[in-house]
Design a protein around this motif. Structure first.
Motif, short mmCIF file in Angstrom:
data_model
loop_
_atom_site.label_atom_id
_atom_site.label_comp_id
_atom_site.label_asym_id
_atom_site.label_seq_id
_atom_site.Cartn_x
_atom_site.Cartn_y
_atom_site.Cartn_z
N UNK A 231 0.84 -1.21 0.00
CA UNK A 231 0.00 0.00 0.00
C UNK A 231 0.87 1.25 0.00
N UNK A 232 0.24 2.35 -0.37
CA UNK A 232 0.80 3.69 -0.21
C UNK A 232 -0.36 4.66 -0.09
N UNK A 233 -0.22 5.65 0.79
CA UNK A 233 -1.29 6.63 0.96
C UNK A 233 -0.73 7.91 1.55
N UNK A 234 -1.51 8.98 1.45
CA UNK A 234 -1.28 10.18 2.25
C UNK A 234 -2.61 10.58 2.85
N UNK A 235 -2.56 11.15 4.06
CA UNK A 235 -3.78 11.45 4.78
C UNK A 235 -4.20 12.90 4.59
N UNK A 236 -5.35 13.25 5.17
CA UNK A 236 -5.93 14.57 4.91
C UNK A 236 -5.07 15.70 5.47
N UNK A 237 -4.39 15.45 6.60
CA UNK A 237 -3.49 16.47 7.11
C UNK A 237 -2.32 16.69 6.15
N UNK A 238 -1.87 15.61 5.52
CA UNK A 238 -0.82 15.72 4.52
C UNK A 238 -1.26 16.53 3.32
N UNK A 239 -2.52 16.35 2.91
CA UNK A 239 -3.05 17.14 1.80
C UNK A 239 -2.99 18.63 2.11
N UNK A 240 -3.38 19.00 3.32
CA UNK A 240 -3.34 20.41 3.69
C UNK A 240 -1.90 20.94 3.70
N UNK A 241 -0.95 20.10 4.10
CA UNK A 241 0.45 20.49 4.05
C UNK A 241 0.88 20.77 2.62
N UNK A 242 0.51 19.87 1.71
CA UNK A 242 0.87 20.06 0.30
C UNK A 242 0.22 21.31 -0.27
N UNK A 243 -1.05 21.52 0.08
CA UNK A 243 -1.78 22.68 -0.42
C UNK A 243 -1.22 23.99 0.11
N UNK A 244 -0.51 23.91 1.24
CA UNK A 244 0.11 25.10 1.84
C UNK A 244 1.56 25.27 1.42
N UNK A 292 7.58 13.92 -1.00
CA UNK A 292 7.51 14.61 -2.28
C UNK A 292 7.85 16.07 -2.03
N UNK A 293 8.86 16.56 -2.69
CA UNK A 293 9.33 17.93 -2.45
C UNK A 293 9.12 18.79 -3.70
N UNK A 294 9.11 20.09 -3.48
CA UNK A 294 8.98 21.01 -4.61
C UNK A 294 7.65 20.92 -5.32
N UNK A 295 6.62 20.45 -4.61
CA UNK A 295 5.31 20.30 -5.25
C UNK A 295 4.66 21.66 -5.52
N UNK A 296 4.10 21.78 -6.70
CA UNK A 296 3.22 22.91 -7.01
C UNK A 296 1.81 22.33 -6.98
N UNK A 297 1.21 22.32 -5.81
CA UNK A 297 -0.04 21.58 -5.59
C UNK A 297 -1.23 22.33 -6.18
N UNK A 298 -1.73 21.84 -7.28
CA UNK A 298 -2.94 22.39 -7.89
C UNK A 298 -3.84 21.22 -8.26
N UNK A 299 -4.72 20.89 -7.35
CA UNK A 299 -5.64 19.77 -7.51
C UNK A 299 -6.93 20.27 -8.14
N UNK A 300 -7.31 19.65 -9.25
CA UNK A 300 -8.52 20.07 -9.96
C UNK A 300 -9.78 19.66 -9.19
N UNK A 301 -10.70 20.60 -9.07
CA UNK A 301 -11.96 20.32 -8.43
C UNK A 301 -12.80 19.38 -9.30
N UNK A 302 -13.54 18.52 -8.63
CA UNK A 302 -14.47 17.65 -9.34
C UNK A 302 -15.89 17.98 -8.88
N UNK A 303 -16.18 17.71 -7.62
CA UNK A 303 -17.48 18.07 -7.07
C UNK A 303 -18.53 17.04 -7.40
#
Length: 303
Positions: A231-244, A292-303
């Motif tokens: 397995x591999x995963x990242x959690x929701x707190x990690x997502x906020x870190x990437x988005x910041x 993952x370093x140097x990320x330019x986090x731009x996640x496309x909205x789906x909704x």
């Protein structure tokens, strides 16, 4: 593929499906518990959709909407083939997609005016919702619930459901407009492609999974195929870190107990990420997370 999300009466959801798959869904409806489809664009544009209802013995009631209640219209269509064709042309945003169709107003009442949110509360809610929009995983409905519940104290909600929804829809549409200017492939797209490759190869790969590392490790085995090797995963707190702008930590492992099995999964994950064009930091130790370093986090909205 069509840039749409389709929801059914029996709670199935389909995203980015083919013309044929949409047609199959239209032809399927008509039985109790499976009588309608709602089709939204990707990304979702609140208040914009087409939907169809069919109960055996009647025609197909097709409806369209492009904003408030006054933009909600309906018509009756005689065959599933024509319904599917109209929905497909709507999904492709073809000019005059509904040429020849006679619409009538659905007669829905106008919504009641929504009171303004006090400035201090609005500022706090906007800050939180903008963070979640940068994360990119919530729907309008989910973010509206978050906005309504975010500042609850002693059971008292400072904003109503309507106020929360209005605020979220405004910020959502701002974000949709921003992402129109993005490049064709973002780092978030690259990560999704790498995870899809890993998942196909027998490694359960999940984005924005669970609330933290401990819960993710406890839940990941049940999130994929029974025969998955790891397995591999990242959690929701990690997502906020990437988005910041702070990078992203990935947790991985084998479903066995051996350290060499975990290290092997780690190497496979790193290879897939590198092939996708992402910058990876990992020293090869099964005791260390993959970064993952140097990320330019731009996640496309789906909704």
């Amino acid at each position: 593929m069509l840039d749409i999300k389709v929801e059914t009466e029996n709670s199935e959801t389909y995203t980015r499906i083919s013309d044929r798959a949409l047609s199959d869904l239209v032809h399927r409806i008509g039985m109790k518990g499976d009588r309608f489809l709602v089709v939204q664009r990707i990304p979702d544009l609140p208040g914009t959709f087409v939907q169809v209802w069919f109960d055996h013995g009647d025609g197909y009631q097709l409806e369209r909407r492009s904003g408030g209640p006054a933009t909600h219209y309906r018509t009756m269509i005689g065959s599933p083939e024509r319904v599917a064709g109209l929905m497909t042309r709507w999904a492709r945003q073809e000019p005059d997609w509904d040429a020849g169709v006679e619409w009538e107003s659905a007669g829905l009442p106008e919504a009641e005016p929504v009171p303004e949110i006090p400035a201090e509360i609005r500022t706090q809610l906007e800050e939180r919702i903008r963070v979640l929009l940068r994360c990119g995983y919530g729907t309008v409905q989910e973010l509206s619930r978050t906005a309504e519940d975010h500042l609850v104290k002693d059971g008292a909600h400072p904003v109503t459901d309507a106020q929360a929804r209005q605020l979220v829809e405004r910020l959502w549409l701002e974000r949709v407009e921003e992402q129109r200017q993005w490049s064709d492939v973002t780092d978030a797209d690259r990560l999704t492609r790498a995870f899809a490759r890993l998942d196909r190869g027998g490694i359960t790969a999940r984005e924005h999974f669970s609330c933290c590392r401990s819960c993710g490790l406890a839940e990941i085995r049940g999130a994929g195929r029974e025969d998955a090797r790891g397995f591999v995963f990242f959690h929701t707190q990690g997502t906020e870190s990437a988005a910041s702008g702070h990078g992203l930590t990935l947790y991985y492992g084998g479903f066995g107990e051996a350290a060499d099995e975990t290290a092997f999964v780690g190497r496979e994950v790193v290879e897939a990420l590198g092939d996708a064009g992402l910058t990876v930091a990992w020293d090869g130790s099964p005791d260390r997370a993959i970064e993952l370093t140097g990320l330019d986090w731009r996640k496309r909205l789906v909704g």
